[in-house]
Design a protein around this motif. Structure first.
Motif, PDB file in Angstrom:
ATOM      1  N   ASP A 106       0.815  -1.217   0.000  1.00 15.15           N
ATOM      2  CA  ASP A 106       0.000   0.000   0.000  1.00 15.15           C
ATOM      3  C   ASP A 106       0.850   1.269   0.000  1.00 15.15           C
ATOM      4  OD1 ASP A 106      -2.267  -1.542  -0.013  1.00 15.15           O
ATOM      5  OD2 ASP A 106      -2.671  -1.345   2.136  1.00 15.15           O
ATOM      6  N   ALA A 107       2.094   1.128   0.476  1.00 15.50           N
ATOM      7  CA  ALA A 107       3.012   2.276   0.478  1.00 15.50           C
ATOM      8  C   ALA A 107       3.836   2.344  -0.799  1.00 15.50           C
ATOM      9  CB  ALA A 107       3.928   2.203   1.697  1.00 15.50           C
ATOM     10  N   GLY A 108       3.521   1.468  -1.758  1.00 16.70           N
ATOM     11  CA  GLY A 108       4.251   1.469  -3.029  1.00 16.70           C
ATOM     12  C   GLY A 108       5.541   0.681  -2.992  1.00 16.70           C
ATOM     13  N   GLY A 109       5.726  -0.151  -1.943  1.00 16.10           N
ATOM     14  CA  GLY A 109       6.962  -0.910  -1.799  1.00 16.10           C
ATOM     15  C   GLY A 109       6.867  -2.316  -2.358  1.00 16.10           C
ATOM     16  N   ASN A 110       7.949  -3.062  -2.129  1.00 17.65           N
ATOM     17  CA  ASN A 110       8.092  -4.413  -2.671  1.00 17.65           C
ATOM     18  C   ASN A 110       8.263  -5.387  -1.509  1.00 17.65           C
ATOM     19  OD1 ASN A 110       8.725  -6.715  -4.161  1.00 17.65           O
ATOM     20  ND2 ASN A 110      10.854  -6.121  -4.475  1.00 17.65           N
ATOM     21  N   PRO A 111       7.284  -6.248  -1.213  1.00 16.82           N
ATOM     22  CA  PRO A 111       7.396  -7.146  -0.061  1.00 16.82           C
ATOM     23  C   PRO A 111       8.206  -8.404  -0.360  1.00 16.82           C
ATOM     24  CG  PRO A 111       5.295  -7.504  -1.130  1.00 16.82           C
ATOM     25  CD  PRO A 111       5.985  -6.399  -1.903  1.00 16.82           C
ATOM     26  N   ASP A 112       8.897  -8.893   0.658  1.00 20.30           N
ATOM     27  CA  ASP A 112       9.567 -10.192   0.626  1.00 20.30           C
ATOM     28  C   ASP A 112       8.993 -10.992   1.782  1.00 20.30           C
ATOM     29  OD1 ASP A 112      11.177 -12.407   0.843  1.00 20.30           O
ATOM     30  OD2 ASP A 112      13.056 -11.316   1.128  1.00 20.30           O
ATOM     31  N   TYR A 113       8.010 -11.855   1.489  1.00 17.69           N
ATOM     32  CA  TYR A 113       7.301 -12.591   2.530  1.00 17.69           C
ATOM     33  C   TYR A 113       8.113 -13.784   3.008  1.00 17.69           C
ATOM     34  CZ  TYR A 113       3.669 -15.509   4.712  1.00 17.69           C
ATOM     35  OH  TYR A 113       2.937 -16.288   5.577  1.00 17.69           O
ATOM     36  N   ASP A 114       8.525 -13.748   4.274  1.00 16.02           N
ATOM     37  CA  ASP A 114       9.116 -14.907   4.936  1.00 16.02           C
ATOM     38  C   ASP A 114       8.003 -15.569   5.717  1.00 16.02           C
ATOM     39  OD1 ASP A 114      11.535 -14.328   3.876  1.00 16.02           O
ATOM     40  OD2 ASP A 114      12.485 -13.684   5.743  1.00 16.02           O
ATOM     41  N   GLY A 115       7.587 -16.739   5.289  1.00 11.24           N
ATOM     42  CA  GLY A 115       6.361 -17.329   5.788  1.00 11.24           C
ATOM     43  C   GLY A 115       6.499 -18.164   7.034  1.00 11.24           C
ATOM     44  N   VAL A 116       5.376 -18.689   7.474  1.00  4.52           N
ATOM     45  CA  VAL A 116       5.336 -19.608   8.603  1.00  4.52           C
ATOM     46  C   VAL A 116       6.155 -20.858   8.304  1.00  4.52           C
ATOM     47  CG1 VAL A 116       3.794 -21.098   9.945  1.00  4.52           C
ATOM     48  CG2 VAL A 116       3.097 -18.770   9.390  1.00  4.52           C
ATOM     49  N   SER A 117       6.168 -21.273   7.040  1.00  7.69           N
ATOM     50  CA  SER A 117       6.862 -22.510   6.660  1.00  7.69           C
ATOM     51  C   SER A 117       8.316 -22.290   6.279  1.00  7.69           C
ATOM     52  CB  SER A 117       6.124 -23.190   5.502  1.00  7.69           C
ATOM     53  OG  SER A 117       6.087 -22.355   4.360  1.00  7.69           O
ATOM     54  N   GLY A 118       8.808 -21.063   6.401  1.00  6.54           N
ATOM     55  CA  GLY A 118      10.203 -20.801   6.103  1.00  6.54           C
ATOM     56  C   GLY A 118      10.392 -19.599   5.208  1.00  6.54           C
ATOM     57  N   PRO A 119      11.616 -19.357   4.763  1.00  7.49           N
ATOM     58  CA  PRO A 119      11.905 -18.175   3.940  1.00  7.49           C
ATOM     59  C   PRO A 119      11.358 -18.270   2.518  1.00  7.49           C
ATOM     60  CG  PRO A 119      13.868 -19.531   4.201  1.00  7.49           C
ATOM     61  CD  PRO A 119      12.832 -20.115   5.102  1.00  7.49           C
ATOM     62  N   LEU A 120      10.989 -19.499   2.074  1.00  5.64           N
ATOM     63  CA  LEU A 120      10.402 -19.753   0.752  1.00  5.64           C
ATOM     64  C   LEU A 120      11.405 -19.500  -0.367  1.00  5.64           C
ATOM     65  CD1 LEU A 120       6.767 -18.405   1.348  1.00  5.64           C
ATOM     66  CD2 LEU A 120       7.618 -20.745   1.476  1.00  5.64           C
ATOM     67  N   GLU A 121      11.703 -18.240  -0.710  1.00  7.10           N
ATOM     68  CA  GLU A 121      12.717 -17.966  -1.746  1.00  7.10           C
ATOM     69  C   GLU A 121      12.462 -18.821  -2.997  1.00  7.10           C
ATOM     70  OE1 GLU A 121      14.943 -15.646  -1.470  1.00  7.10           O
ATOM     71  OE2 GLU A 121      15.042 -15.232   0.678  1.00  7.10           O
ATOM     72  N   PHE A 122      11.346 -18.589  -3.663  1.00  5.96           N
ATOM     73  CA  PHE A 122      10.956 -19.436  -4.787  1.00  5.96           C
ATOM     74  C   PHE A 122      11.957 -19.387  -5.933  1.00  5.96           C
ATOM     75  CE2 PHE A 122       6.036 -19.904  -4.319  1.00  5.96           C
ATOM     76  CZ  PHE A 122       6.243 -20.684  -3.183  1.00  5.96           C
ATOM     77  N   THR A 123      12.145 -20.540  -6.561  1.00  5.97           N
ATOM     78  CA  THR A 123      12.929 -20.643  -7.784  1.00  5.97           C
ATOM     79  C   THR A 123      12.035 -20.282  -8.967  1.00  5.97           C
ATOM     80  OG1 THR A 123      12.328 -22.960  -8.079  1.00  5.97           O
ATOM     81  CG2 THR A 123      14.309 -22.488  -6.767  1.00  5.97           C
ATOM     82  N   GLU A 124      12.606 -20.271 -10.151  1.00  2.00           N
ATOM     83  CA  GLU A 124      11.842 -19.933 -11.351  1.00  2.00           C
ATOM     84  C   GLU A 124      10.609 -20.829 -11.546  1.00  2.00           C
ATOM     85  OE1 GLU A 124      10.815 -17.498 -14.305  1.00  2.00           O
ATOM     86  OE2 GLU A 124      12.628 -17.220 -13.108  1.00  2.00           O
ATOM     87  N   PRO A 125      10.688 -22.140 -11.258  1.00  2.00           N
ATOM     88  CA  PRO A 125       9.489 -22.978 -11.415  1.00  2.00           C
ATOM     89  C   PRO A 125       8.430 -22.766 -10.336  1.00  2.00           C
ATOM     90  CG  PRO A 125      11.499 -24.276 -11.626  1.00  2.00           C
ATOM     91  CD  PRO A 125      11.891 -22.962 -11.054  1.00  2.00           C
ATOM     92  N   GLY A 126       8.682 -21.892  -9.348  1.00  2.00           N
ATOM     93  CA  GLY A 126       7.663 -21.620  -8.344  1.00  2.00           C
ATOM     94  C   GLY A 126       7.659 -22.578  -7.178  1.00  2.00           C
ATOM     95  N   GLU A 127       8.835 -22.878  -6.630  1.00  2.00           N
ATOM     96  CA  GLU A 127       8.970 -23.786  -5.500  1.00  2.00           C
ATOM     97  C   GLU A 127      10.124 -23.312  -4.626  1.00  2.00           C
ATOM     98  OE1 GLU A 127       9.551 -27.330  -7.778  1.00  2.00           O
ATOM     99  OE2 GLU A 127      11.740 -27.075  -7.889  1.00  2.00           O
ATOM    100  N   PRO A 128      10.154 -23.707  -3.346  1.00  2.00           N
ATOM    101  CA  PRO A 128      11.196 -23.201  -2.442  1.00  2.00           C
ATOM    102  C   PRO A 128      12.600 -23.610  -2.857  1.00  2.00           C
ATOM    103  CG  PRO A 128       9.367 -24.138  -1.190  1.00  2.00           C
ATOM    104  CD  PRO A 128       9.153 -24.520  -2.623  1.00  2.00           C
ATOM    105  N   ALA A 129      13.517 -22.650  -2.795  1.00  2.00           N
ATOM    106  CA  ALA A 129      14.925 -22.949  -3.033  1.00  2.00           C
ATOM    107  C   ALA A 129      15.577 -23.514  -1.784  1.00  2.00           C
ATOM    108  CB  ALA A 129      15.666 -21.685  -3.468  1.00  2.00           C
ATOM    109  N   VAL A 130      15.013 -23.205  -0.648  1.00  2.00           N
ATOM    110  CA  VAL A 130      15.523 -23.696   0.630  1.00  2.00           C
ATOM    111  C   VAL A 130      14.321 -24.029   1.501  1.00  2.00           C
ATOM    112  CG1 VAL A 130      15.690 -21.350   1.566  1.00  2.00           C
ATOM    113  CG2 VAL A 130      17.051 -23.168   2.586  1.00  2.00           C
TER     114      VAL A 130
END
Length: 438
Positions: A143-167
């Motif tokens: 809402d403030a015009g920024g870019n979120p990086d969601y670190d979720g309940v299940s971990g940092p996620l960090e999706f790869t190009e195919p759309g799955e966790p890198a770690v």
């Protein structure tokens, strides 16, 4: 993903049962001559539901295994229990919750609830930008015009190009004498490499403050029946909690998110296809599920060709990494390439020199088995020190497969399966090579 790093985060116990190196047991171990065999499971059977199939105390004692699992906060588990006070496990609850939160944030960032418009934003929600850990704080960034990086309940996620966790985080679980998971013995490890995350964060975001008359509609395709039904309650609770908290925070683009629930059944039924047909007719934008990789493979084409996002909280088969999904399939569960590393490290660190693997004959079972074998060999085990076999979960019995394990006489037996694992383990116990100790 080659070269995945495995980092121990915490060690809350472990004990000697089941974790004793096979070399220490030798041929003069338990029972005055019986060989000590370590028995391992994976996410399909490492849950309290497996223990409910046994009436003999200690039938599973010391059995260890891996499952995608984060050390969930008491605050999160308390919120889940407020949704479903009868929960016995929390497996994949965090992954289900995160799948819905990420989808909602992507729609908010895109300024649209049209799946083909917000799907390109999903990967970017999980890396880069300003870190946030819940829907409220991430929405504030958007809402403030920024870019979120969601670190979720299940971990940092960090999706790869195919759309799955890198770690991803994995729990190393152990059954106690009461045939239930001993939470005090649980360890957590990370597998993967955040450097493998994608770099494309998607299109430019919509102007802040966008609204819509078209609410985001989430459908679920989760195992209410079938051989993964024990995973249903925590996943359903995770989905309901996510939608509840999103709506308490004002919803997506000014509208409450709608939740339509459905059953996936298992691969032996047509339940999933029927549910998907119904959900598509009800114009859902995202289908969360299925849990079973085999089930997802029966419906992924119908979902993605309809222009709808499929977001699984529990698929681990590595087939999805390269699947032609029109850019619409994602998962918060890590691929088996990561779990195989955690599992093989557990086996090697316990001192096992010969390993037998019994795997369910489906994409989950065979994929995890093959990746585990690859990692065991990379760790130094020879080809002839590993024996693998697949089985039909609908078989009347597993006598032949169990006899093959008896003849192989390994230091460790790995069972990769679902609810039918109980019958296999009963057979292993009867032959003196199961987790039960006299």
């Amino acid at each position: 993903m080659t070269g995945a790093a495995l980092l121990a985060l915490t060690a809350c116990g472990g004990g000697d049962e089941g974790g004793t190196p096979a070399a220490e047991g030798g041929d003069g171990g338990v029972g005055g001559g019986e060989k000590l065999v370590n028995v391992y499971g994976t996410d399909g059977n490492m849950g309290n539901a497996l223990g409910e199939s046994f009436t003999t105390e200690g039938a599973l004692a010391g059995m260890r295994g891996t499952t995608p699992l984060t050390e969930l906060s008491s605050d999160f588990t308390d919120r889940l229990l407020a949704i479903d006070p009868d929960l016995q496990d929390f497996n994949y609850a965090g992954e289900t919750y995160d799948a819905i939160i990420v989808s909602a944030l992507a729609a908010q960032l895109a300024g649209s609830t049209e799946p083909t418009e917000f799907a390109p934003y999903i990967n970017g929600i999980t890396f880069g930008g300003e870190t946030c850990e819940d829907f409220v704080s991430c929405k504030e960034i958007i809402d403030a015009g920024g870019n979120p990086d969601y670190d979720g309940v299940s971990g940092p996620l960090e999706f790869t190009e195919p759309g799955e966790p890198a770690v991803a985080s994995f729990g190393i679980l152990e059954f106690g004498q009461d045939n239930q998971i001993d939470s005090d013995a649980t360890e957590f490890v990370l597998a993967g490499d955040a450097d493998n995350a994608a770099s494309d964060e998607g299109p430019a975001p919509a102007p802040p403050g966008a609204t819509t008359d078209d609410p985001l509609v989430i459908g679920t395709l989760l195992p209410l029946t079938g051989n993964l039904a024990f995973l249903g309650p925590p996943e359903v609770a995770g989905a309901r909690l996510a939608v509840q908290e999103i709506n308490e925070a004002g919803g997506v683009l000014g509208q409450d998110v709608e939740l339509i629930e459905g059953d996936s059944g298992d691969a032996s039924t047509d339940t999933a296809s029927q549910t998907v047909d119904r959900l598509l007719q009800e114009n859902v934008d995202v289908i969360v599920g299925a849990a079973s990789s085999g089930v997802s493979l029966t419906v992924i084409d119908a979902i993605t060709r309809a222009g709808v996002v499929q977001f699984s909280p529990a698929n681990t088969s590595d087939q999805f990494t390269t699947y032609n999904d029109n850019g619409l399939y994602f998962r918060t569960a890590p691929p088996d390439t990561l779990q195989a590393r955690a599992l093989s490290d557990l086996i090697i660190n316990d001192g096992n020199n010969t390993v037998g693997i019994m795997a369910l004959n489906d994409p989950y079972g065979t994929g995890l088995m093959e990746n585990t074998v690859e990692n065991l060999q990379a760790a130094g085990l020879s080809e002839d020190s590993i024996q693998t076999l697949t089985y039909d979960p609908q078989a009347a019995n597993f006598d032949s497969e169990i006899q093959q394990m008896v003849e192989f006489n390994p230091d460790a037996v790995v069972v990769i399966g679902f609810e039918e694992s109980a019958r296999i383990i009963e057979g292993l116990n009867a032959e003196g090579i199961g987790p039960a100790r006299d």
